[in-house]
Design an enzyme around this catalytic site. Structure first.
Site, short mmCIF file in Angstrom:
data_model
loop_
_atom_site.label_atom_id
_atom_site.label_comp_id
_atom_site.label_asym_id
_atom_site.label_seq_id
_atom_site.Cartn_x
_atom_site.Cartn_y
_atom_site.Cartn_z
N HIS A 195 -2.04 3.77 -3.60
CA HIS A 195 -1.96 2.87 -4.52
C HIS A 195 -0.78 1.87 -4.36
O HIS A 195 -0.15 1.27 -3.60
CB HIS A 195 -1.86 3.33 -6.46
CG HIS A 195 -2.28 2.06 -7.28
ND1 HIS A 195 -2.06 0.53 -6.87
CD2 HIS A 195 -2.79 1.83 -8.39
CE1 HIS A 195 -2.57 -0.19 -7.76
NE2 HIS A 195 -3.10 0.97 -8.63
N HIS A 238 -8.64 -4.88 2.80
CA HIS A 238 -8.02 -4.70 1.08
C HIS A 238 -9.54 -4.53 0.75
O HIS A 238 -10.60 -4.82 1.04
CB HIS A 238 -7.96 -5.85 0.44
CG HIS A 238 -8.09 -6.12 -1.46
ND1 HIS A 238 -8.52 -6.07 -2.15
CD2 HIS A 238 -6.22 -5.77 -1.86
CE1 HIS A 238 -7.89 -5.76 -3.25
NE2 HIS A 238 -7.28 -5.96 -3.04
N ARG A 280 -1.68 -13.45 -3.53
CA ARG A 280 -0.68 -13.22 -3.30
C ARG A 280 0.45 -12.96 -2.14
O ARG A 280 1.45 -12.66 -2.04
CB ARG A 280 -0.82 -11.69 -4.11
CG ARG A 280 -1.81 -11.66 -5.26
CD ARG A 280 -1.56 -10.30 -5.59
NE ARG A 280 -2.46 -9.42 -4.70
CZ ARG A 280 -3.20 -8.19 -4.93
NH1 ARG A 280 -2.31 -7.63 -5.45
NH2 ARG A 280 -3.85 -7.49 -3.87
#
Length: 466
Positions: free
Chosen positions: A301, A350, A359
C-alpha cells in the site's frame, strides 16, 4: 445556535491564534459546522428512503475469484467522498483533479494560481461544496487552534528509538493523543446516537490538526536535532513544511499538491477501508485512523513510492556506470531485459485504473513547471514516453500506464527530502483527510457495524458442484 457550533466557538475562544488567519471573522461566513448541520438531516432522510424503497435491489454478483481474491471490485461499500473510475481516475465529490485545481482556493487567493489548499479540499470532501477562500481560511484557523498536542505525546515520541520505523512511531503518537477524544467521552456519558457525528467531528478536526506536529516531531527526532518550529501565519501545508524544517515556497506548493492528491481514493483501498471498519465498531476517530495508518504501512500500500524511487536511482546508476545515455532506445532495451527476466516495472499498473493515473499527470505537470531540468525527472519522463508501448506489446499487464507512485518520490528527492523511509508518513498525514471525512458521514448516517459473511472452501466447492 446548535450545540455543535457552540462547542466549536468556545473551543476557538479558549485559544489565542497567532496566525494571520485569525483576523478572518468566522461568524461573518457560513462555518464548516453550520454547513454540515444543514446537510445531515436531508442526507439521513435520503438514505432511509433508498433503503426502504430499494433495499432489495440487486447491484452485483460475487464470483469465486472475487471471494478468494480479496473482494476485488465487489460493490459493497457506501462512500460519500470520492469515486475511482477505471478510465478517468479519482473524482473528489464529483470533481476531477484538474477541476479541483481550477476551482479550489489557493494560498495566493487567486483560484487556479498555484495548488489548492488542503483545507479547501477537506471542506469539499466533508460537505460536497467548493468553499470560498474565507471559508478555507476559517478552517485553517480552526485547525491551527486545535493543533496543540496533549502534554505527554511529544515526550513519548522523544523516548522512542530512532531505528523504529517512522510509521510505527506515527501510529503510536496518534494513539497517545487519543486521551483527548471527545467522541470517546461522549459515548461513555451516554450521548444519543443521533449526536454521534457531532462528537466525531470534534475528534476528526483535532486528528487532522495534530497529525502534522506528530509527523514532524518524528522526522526531526529520527533525522535531525528533534526541534520543531511552527509558523501559524501559513496554511496547513506551509506550516507542516516549516515544522519539517523546509523553508521554500516551491516546496510548500509541492506539499499542497502532494497532500491533496493522496487524501482519498474511494473506500476500497486498505487504509480507508481499515479506518471505516474500525470506526464501524464505534471506536473513536483517533483509534479508527490508527487502524488506517497500520494498513498504510504495508508494502503493498503506502511503501510503493519509495520502492519506485530506489528502482529509478538504481537504473540511473547502472546507465552511468555503463556510459549509457538516458533515451528512448536505452530505456526500451532495459525494459525488455527486465520483463524477459520475469520482473515487473515498478510504478506501472493499478488495481482499478486502466489509463494514466491523473495523480501522476498533475505531478508531471508540476515538475515541468518547477523542475524541468532535474536529472531524475528527465529519466522518469523518458520512461513515461516509452514504457506504456512496451508493456502493451508485452501483453501481460492489465494497465500499462504509470500510477501515482511513479513520480512522487522523485519530486520529494529534488527538494532534498531524501529520507524515503519516511515518505509513507507524508501519505499518512494526507490520507487522514479523506478517510476521516467519510468517517464523519458514517456516524451522521448511522451506518452499522461492518460484518461481511465469510464462507469456507468446502462451501465454495459445494456451490460449484450444484
Amino acid at each position: 445556535m446548535n450545540r455543535m457550533i457552540s462547542k466549536s466557538a468556545s473551543a476557538l475562544s479558549r485559544k489565542t491564534l497567532t496566525s494571520s488567519f485569525a483576523k478572518t471573522s468566522v461568524r461573518s461566513i457560513t462555518t464548516l459546522q453550520e454547513t454540515l448541520a444543514a446537510q445531515v438531516p436531508e442526507k439521513q432522510a435520503k438514505l432511509t428512503q433508498l433503503k426502504k424503497e430499494h433495499g432489495s435491489h440487486v447491484i452485483g454478483n460475487v464470483t469465486i475469484d472475487q471471494c478468494i481474491g480479496g473482494a476485488r471490485s465487489v460493490k459493497c461499500m457506501l462512500w460519500e467522498t470520492s469515486n475511482l473510475d477505471a478510465e478517468e481516475g479519482i473524482r473528489f465529490r464529483g470533481l476531477t483533479i484538474p477541476e479541483c485545481q481550477a476551482v479550489l482556493p489557493t494560498y495566493s487567493g487567486k483560484t487556479g494560481d498555484g495548488e489548492p489548499l488542503l483545507e479547501s479540499l477537506f471542506w469539499l470532501l466533508l460537505t460536497g461544496e467548493v468553499p470560498t477562500k474565507e471559508q478555507a481560511d476559517s478552517l485553517t484557523a480552526e485547525l491551527h487552534a486545535r493543533s496543540t498536542l496533549p502534554a505527554h505525546v511529544v515526550p513519548l515520541l522523544n523516548s522512542l528509538p530512532k531505528q523504529m520505523h517512522p510509521m510505527t512511531q506515527l501510529s503510536i503518537g496518534l494513539m497517545a493523543a487519543q486521551t483527548e477524544s471527545k467522541f470517546s467521552k461522549a459515548y461513555a456519558d451516554g450521548v444519543p446516537k443521533k449526536e454521534y457525528h457531532l462528537h466525531a467531528l470534534e475528534d476528526i478536526l483535532s486528528v487532522v490538526a495534530q497529525l502534522p506536529e506528530i509527523a514532524a516531531t518524528i522526522y526531526r527526532n529520527v533525522y535531525f536535532d528533534g526541534k520543531v518550529n511552527k509558523d501559524l501565519s501559513l496554511d496547513y501545508s506551509g506550516n507542516f513544511c516549516r515544522m519539517l524544517g523546509y523553508d521554500d515556497p516551491s516546496f510548500d506548493e509541492l506539499m499542497r499538491l502532494y497532500l491533496c492528491i493522496h487524501t482519498d481514493h474511494e473506500g476500497g483501498n486498505a487504509s480507508a477501508h481499515a479506518t471505516h471498519l474500525v470506526g464501524s465498531t464505534l471506536s473513536d476517530p483517533y483509534l479508527s485512523y490508527s487502524g488506517g495508518l497500520n494498513a498504510l504501512a504495508g508494502p503493498l500500500h503506502g511503501l510503493a513510492n519509495q520502492e519506485v524511487l530506489k528502482w529509478i536511482q538504481e537504473l540511473k546508476s547502472k546507465f552511468d556506470a555503463e556510459g549509457k545515455e538516458v533515451n528512448a532506445e536505452s530505456i526500451t532495451e532495459f525494459a525488455w531485459e527486465t520483463l524477459k527476466a520475469g520482473k515487473v516495472i515498478p510504478g506501472y499498473g493499478h488495481a482499478v485504473l486502466r489509463k494514466t493515473d491523473p495523480r501522476y499527470t498533475c505531478q508531471r505537470e508540476f515538475a515541468l513547471k518547477h523542475i524541468p531540468d532535474d536529472p531524475l525527472f528527465k529519466l522518469v519522463d523518458t520512461i513515461y514516453q516509452v514504457m506504456p508501448g512496451i508493456l502493451k506489446e508485452h501483453g501481460k499487464v492489465a494497465n500499462p500506464y504509470p500510477n501515482v507512485d511513479s513520480h512522487s518520490g522523485v519530486l520529494l528527492w529534488h527538494y532534498g527530502f531524501t529520507q524515503y523511509q519516511y515518505y509513507t508518513v507524508l501519505f499518512g498525514v494526507s490520507r487522514a483527510v479523506g478517510a476521516l471525512s467519510q468517517l464523519y458521514w458514517d456516524r451522521a448516517l448511522g451506518l452499522p457495524l461492518e460484518r461481511p459473511k465469510s464462507v469456507t472452501p468446502e462451501w465454495l466447492w459445494s456451490q460449484v458442484q450444484k
